[in-house]
Write an enzyme that holds these catalytic residues in place. Structure first.
Site, PDB file in Angstrom:
ATOM      1  N   GLU A  42       0.721   3.792   1.801  1.00 21.09           N
ATOM      2  CA  GLU A  42       1.202   4.385   3.034  1.00 21.09           C
ATOM      3  C   GLU A  42       2.503   3.510   3.645  1.00 21.09           C
ATOM      4  O   GLU A  42       3.254   3.973   4.143  1.00 21.09           O
ATOM      5  CB  GLU A  42       0.168   4.511   4.192  1.00 21.09           C
ATOM      6  CG  GLU A  42      -1.259   5.279   3.734  1.00 21.09           C
ATOM      7  CD  GLU A  42      -2.171   4.720   2.809  1.00 21.09           C
ATOM      8  OE1 GLU A  42      -3.258   5.213   2.643  1.00 21.09           O
ATOM      9  OE2 GLU A  42      -1.874   3.601   2.134  1.00 21.09           O
ATOM     10  N   HIS A  53       0.847  -1.107  -0.055  1.00 15.89           N
ATOM     11  CA  HIS A  53       0.048  -0.010   0.163  1.00 15.89           C
ATOM     12  C   HIS A  53       0.890   1.257   0.027  1.00 15.89           C
ATOM     13  O   HIS A  53       1.838   1.252   0.326  1.00 15.89           O
ATOM     14  CB  HIS A  53      -0.861  -0.118   1.122  1.00 15.89           C
ATOM     15  CG  HIS A  53      -2.103  -0.963   1.285  1.00 15.89           C
ATOM     16  ND1 HIS A  53      -3.149  -0.907   2.053  1.00 15.89           N
ATOM     17  CD2 HIS A  53      -2.238  -2.491   0.516  1.00 15.89           C
ATOM     18  CE1 HIS A  53      -4.030  -1.794   1.740  1.00 15.89           C
ATOM     19  NE2 HIS A  53      -3.406  -2.779   0.962  1.00 15.89           N
TER      20      HIS A  53
END
Length: 158
Positions: free
Chosen positions: A55, A53
């Site tokens: 993040e 992901h």
């Protein structure tokens, strides 16, 4: 333009560029003391990695940039509402500020919301659907207790 808008705009621009390259619409930046120290986009498909992901990749890059797994004093700006996995990593790393541009409600019509996963994870283990989770205590002597061994090896480290 405020710094918040500037960093959110950068996260969204990263996400838009990732879409143009065939990726998912997620980008993230990590900021410390007003400076971007890491940027990343979602690379799940590109890397065949369910944890890639934006993040998490930005947190990994920030840790390398700061040479520390602790990211105290850093903020994350994300194009989309962070999933439970990313939020947990942010909490565990010491991130104390998270701002996102698009919510789970906005993501839902496109199949991109993680609200259902968050709701499921909030339930006790025995009530969660689709995943069997159980605690099976390990029989070890006190001298070989995993965490006690770790603590003994790390007592004198600062």
């Amino acid at each position: 333009m405020t710094d918040i808008n500037k960093f959110l705009d950068e996260a969204v621009a990263l996400a838009l560029d990732n879409v143009e390259r065939g990726g998912r619409p997620f980008g993230a930046v990590v900021v410390k003391d007003g400076e971007v120290i890491a940027r990343a986009v979602n690379r799940m498909q590109a890397d065949s990695d369910p944890t890639a992901h934006a993040e998490l990749l930005a947190l990994r890059a920030a840790g390398k940039a700061l040479q520390s797994p602790r990211l105290d004093g850093c903020a994350v700006y994300a194009s989309g509402q962070p999933c439970p996995m990313c939020l947990a990593a942010m909490r565990m790393s010491g991130i104390d500020d998270v701002t996102f541009a698009y919510s789970n409600d906005e993501a839902e019509p496109f199949g991109l919301s993680t609200a259902a996963i968050a709701a499921e994870l909030a339930k006790p283990f025995d009530q969660q659907a689709g995943l069997s989770i159980r605690h099976c205590p390990h029989a070890a002597s006190e001298a070989n207790h995993l965490y006690r061994v770790w603590q003994a090896k790390n007592t004198f480290r600062s």
